[in-house]
Design an enzyme around this catalytic site. Sequence first.
Site, PDB file in Angstrom:
ATOM      1  CG  HIS A  84      -3.854  -3.738   3.531  1.00 60.33           C
ATOM      2  ND1 HIS A  84      -2.335  -3.211   4.141  1.00 60.33           N
ATOM      3  CD2 HIS A  84      -3.776  -2.346   3.339  1.00 60.33           C
ATOM      4  CE1 HIS A  84      -2.580  -1.616   4.138  1.00 60.33           C
ATOM      5  NE2 HIS A  84      -3.630  -1.082   3.409  1.00 60.33           N
TER       6      HIS A  84
ATOM      7  CB  CYS B 261      -1.164   0.046   1.096  1.00 57.23           C
ATOM      8  SG  CYS B 261      -2.453   1.057   1.589  1.00 57.23           S
TER       9      CYS B 261
ATOM     10  CD  GLU C 105      -0.616  -5.960   5.702  1.00 52.86           C
ATOM     11  OE1 GLU C 105      -1.219  -5.155   5.572  1.00 52.86           O
ATOM     12  OE2 GLU C 105      -1.071  -6.726   4.637  1.00 52.86           O
TER      13      GLU C 105
END
Length: 513
Positions: free
Chosen positions: A172, A86, A174
């Site tokens: 993202h 990002c 994660e």
Amino acid sequence: MEMAKEQELILVLDFGSQYNQLITRRIREMGVYSELHDHEISMEEIKRLNPKGIILSGGPNSVYEEDSFTIDPEIYNLGVPILGICYGMQLTTKLLGGKVERANEREYGKAIINAKTDELFFGLPEEQNVWMSHSDKVIEIPEGFEVIADSPSTNYAAIEDKSRRIYGVQFHPEVRHTEYGNDLLRNFVRRVCDCIGEWSMENFIEIEIEKIRNQVGDRKVLCAMSGGVDSSVVAVLLHKAIGDQLTCIFVDHGLLRKGEGDMVMEQFGEGFNMNIIRVDAQERFMSKLQGVSDPEQKRKIIGNEFIYVFDDEASKLKGVDFLAQGTLYTDVIESGTKTAQTIKSHHNVGGLPEDMEFQLIEPINTLFKDEVRELGIELGIPEHLVWRQPFPGPGLGIRVLGEITEDKLEIVRESDAILRQVIREEGLEREIWQYFTVLPGIQSVGVMGDYRTYDHTVGIRAVTSIDGMTSDFARIDWEVLQKISSRIVNEVDHVNRVVYDITSKPPSTIEWE
């Protein structure tokens, strides 16, 4: 943390994302050690750490703003694989000659990308659900880069410079909402960075023991024992490393759970043959806390008094140079960094006096809570001790909201003992991450027998979690809650109401103060 030369490390640089700790967690779950460092880390420090790969996190800034977070562009010339997430991708784009601008609309939530088969997306389907959270977008990629994923809203959902092993993703990976996020991170860690993934608690113990021995030498260490899991694990680890050079000081500050003091002395003093000094400082702490209602002030007073007690005890000993604490990675993160606002000062982080005479040893300050429990088992601590409820250093002092009195402490102590007993009897100990009672300082009208009462309310907090960074309230069966409530009201004096906290973290923290 000082890493052994053979230890693989993925370095995560912090640009203020709320998901930073998740990146570190995901990589550790792959068996590869990972640390979160501030984005202002120097090139010299990065070279010293010798990472196998670097991840640039997301963040709330815009790269084109005057005071936005940045890094030394020399990082891209280290020859180390880099993944920008990002904001990290946008920063990489800007620093290497591309262009970023504000998007017409902020993209937040689920999105679909179309990915090419390359190292980052190896073995993954072309169409994938991902989680976006950004208000800027890349409009021109740097020379040497190519697009490896796009989406309906952006032509540059993922980019790569294959020759330099530099990657960027606008989403993202994660977070759980990204369908193949773990697979993408694993591809970066294993395929791009060529990590084997041999990090384990056994490996951690070997490294940490060597580090402790090198740091301490033939000098002596005091270990602060609170009665909680963290300080207990630290004490056993230190004892394994330096043996009789360790003296544990168990401060009975009068803020302990029911039976806690005697249990610590029996299980660790006798069970592990450790040198533990029990200090009765109840009057000292209560005197300092009299009239204090602000939670931050209470934490700092308790932290300060802990150190002053240690100073007093250390003066009776010879050659003590070090103080060991059970500070966790989550404690450090929650106490704030340059890129994140302080949520609350931690008793092991924010309450230390400036004139402290000890050097600190914090051997588990790179571990999350579940990793500490795993470490405890590996060290040979019995499971019933390792799986005891987490207990903060300030103890019941932060579970009595407002001013602390002996009567209020007794209410929390007795109600908490009932809660723990019922949870144990119902076989829910392993299902619930943390559970305790709190006295919120609310009194209300009730009827007990034929008489009107105006007594205290007890709150029950029970949450499920993996690492303590996020949590949800535990869905305890109503009949079990009714049993707990009935026992508390009937067995604890001056309580006529019990409430259940159904708030998640965030927005709340697990502890009330």
